[in-house]
Design a protein around this motif. Sequence first.
Motif, PDB file in Angstrom:
ATOM      1  N   ARG A  25     -19.549  32.131  62.403  1.00 30.08           N
ATOM      2  CA  ARG A  25     -18.700  30.939  62.380  1.00 30.08           C
ATOM      3  C   ARG A  25     -17.237  31.286  62.123  1.00 30.08           C
ATOM      4  N   GLU A  26     -17.026  32.473  61.567  1.00 27.16           N
ATOM      5  CA  GLU A  26     -15.657  32.889  61.226  1.00 27.16           C
ATOM      6  C   GLU A  26     -15.035  33.772  62.299  1.00 27.16           C
ATOM      7  N   VAL A  27     -15.772  34.091  63.346  1.00 25.09           N
ATOM      8  CA  VAL A  27     -15.254  34.974  64.386  1.00 25.09           C
ATOM      9  C   VAL A  27     -14.254  34.218  65.256  1.00 25.09           C
ATOM     10  N   THR A  28     -13.051  34.749  65.351  1.00 30.07           N
ATOM     11  CA  THR A  28     -12.013  34.181  66.219  1.00 30.07           C
ATOM     12  C   THR A  28     -11.584  35.249  67.216  1.00 30.07           C
ATOM     13  N   LEU A  29     -11.641  34.919  68.476  1.00 27.59           N
ATOM     14  CA  LEU A  29     -11.308  35.894  69.510  1.00 27.59           C
ATOM     15  C   LEU A  29      -9.827  35.813  69.887  1.00 27.59           C
ATOM     16  N   PRO A  30      -9.221  36.930  70.280  1.00 22.61           N
ATOM     17  CA  PRO A  30      -7.815  36.924  70.693  1.00 22.61           C
ATOM     18  C   PRO A  30      -7.600  36.097  71.967  1.00 22.61           C
ATOM     19  N   ALA A  31      -6.346  35.760  72.229  1.00 16.79           N
ATOM     20  CA  ALA A  31      -6.009  35.019  73.446  1.00 16.79           C
ATOM     21  C   ALA A  31      -6.296  35.870  74.676  1.00 16.79           C
ATOM     22  N   ASP A  32      -6.580  35.213  75.773  1.00 12.18           N
ATOM     23  CA  ASP A  32      -6.988  35.904  76.998  1.00 12.18           C
ATOM     24  C   ASP A  32      -5.778  36.388  77.796  1.00 12.18           C
ATOM     25  N   ARG A  33      -5.892  37.611  78.338  1.00 16.69           N
ATOM     26  CA  ARG A  33      -4.852  38.153  79.213  1.00 16.69           C
ATOM     27  C   ARG A  33      -5.479  38.822  80.440  1.00 16.69           C
ATOM     28  N   SER A  34      -6.656  38.380  80.821  1.00 16.39           N
ATOM     29  CA  SER A  34      -7.327  38.966  81.978  1.00 16.39           C
ATOM     30  C   SER A  34      -6.645  38.507  83.261  1.00 16.39           C
ATOM     31  N   PRO A  35      -6.873  39.204  84.385  1.00 10.47           N
ATOM     32  CA  PRO A  35      -6.263  38.811  85.657  1.00 10.47           C
ATOM     33  C   PRO A  35      -6.569  37.355  86.013  1.00 10.47           C
ATOM     34  N   ALA A  36      -5.588  36.689  86.571  1.00 11.51           N
ATOM     35  CA  ALA A  36      -5.740  35.268  86.895  1.00 11.51           C
ATOM     36  C   ALA A  36      -6.882  35.050  87.880  1.00 11.51           C
ATOM     37  N   LEU A  37      -7.507  33.890  87.784  1.00 11.49           N
ATOM     38  CA  LEU A  37      -8.622  33.546  88.659  1.00 11.49           C
ATOM     39  C   LEU A  37      -8.110  32.787  89.879  1.00 11.49           C
TER      40      LEU A  37
END
Length: 251
Positions: free
Chosen positions: A149-161
């Motif tokens: 419940r405490e896991v926060t993922l970083p913002a996404d920077r993957s190639p655009a879809l």
Amino acid sequence: MTEADMETETVSGVPVRYHGDYTLNVQNDYEHIYREDCHDNEHVDALGDDPGATTALYAVASARYLAEKTEVLGNVLREPYTLRTTRDAETTLAALRQHIEALAGVAEGLGVWLDAAHQRGELEDEPSAAHAELARTAGLLRAAGLPLREVTLPADRSPALDMDTLVAGVTEQLRGHGVEVTEVDVFEWETVWQLGEGRHLVLSREGGWDLAFPKGDGQTWTPVGFGLYCWYAHPAQIATLVAKKLAEVQA
């Protein structure tokens, strides 16, 4: 049908007639539950449709199927491109939380079944110790899920879809693998990367990927799939699979 075609037995004082070739073997059918080919998503889909009417055929088969597929999921998540974006990871993380809670429910459900079987007189011993361990397991599972419940993922920077990014990304990644790309054709129904020597990489509108190799007449090609059926796969993943398949075909 003659009397010779009929077999009669007395069951609980009642005559039971078996007509012709009676092939049902209850014990064999029951044992089939534990065979490797007897579980799939159809059992899972049918679970809980009719409350009170579920049998071991669906419960046992589903338990085995879900366990095996969860193991497979754990393995493929170790591959670098299984997930495409942080959103994919967040959704999978939410499903993991739900899965842990559901597993705790499975442990509790087994305890409930033990109590019911004991009350019916179908167990040799009182199941209190087993029930206590199942309840303890359910508690441990829920406790193990709390940190998620405490896991926060970083913002996404993957190639655009989008198609432009896909075309450019796949082209660049193919070149990085030493695969020549001479041109790309984007049609309404498909996108084609020309790879030189008459070879093509083709993405259909439905999302299927194929390599096409010339047959020698200059007019027809042989399509060869490489296991990818999703247009929004990561460009690096696409290029890696293409390069691998090209090497296999050329070997």
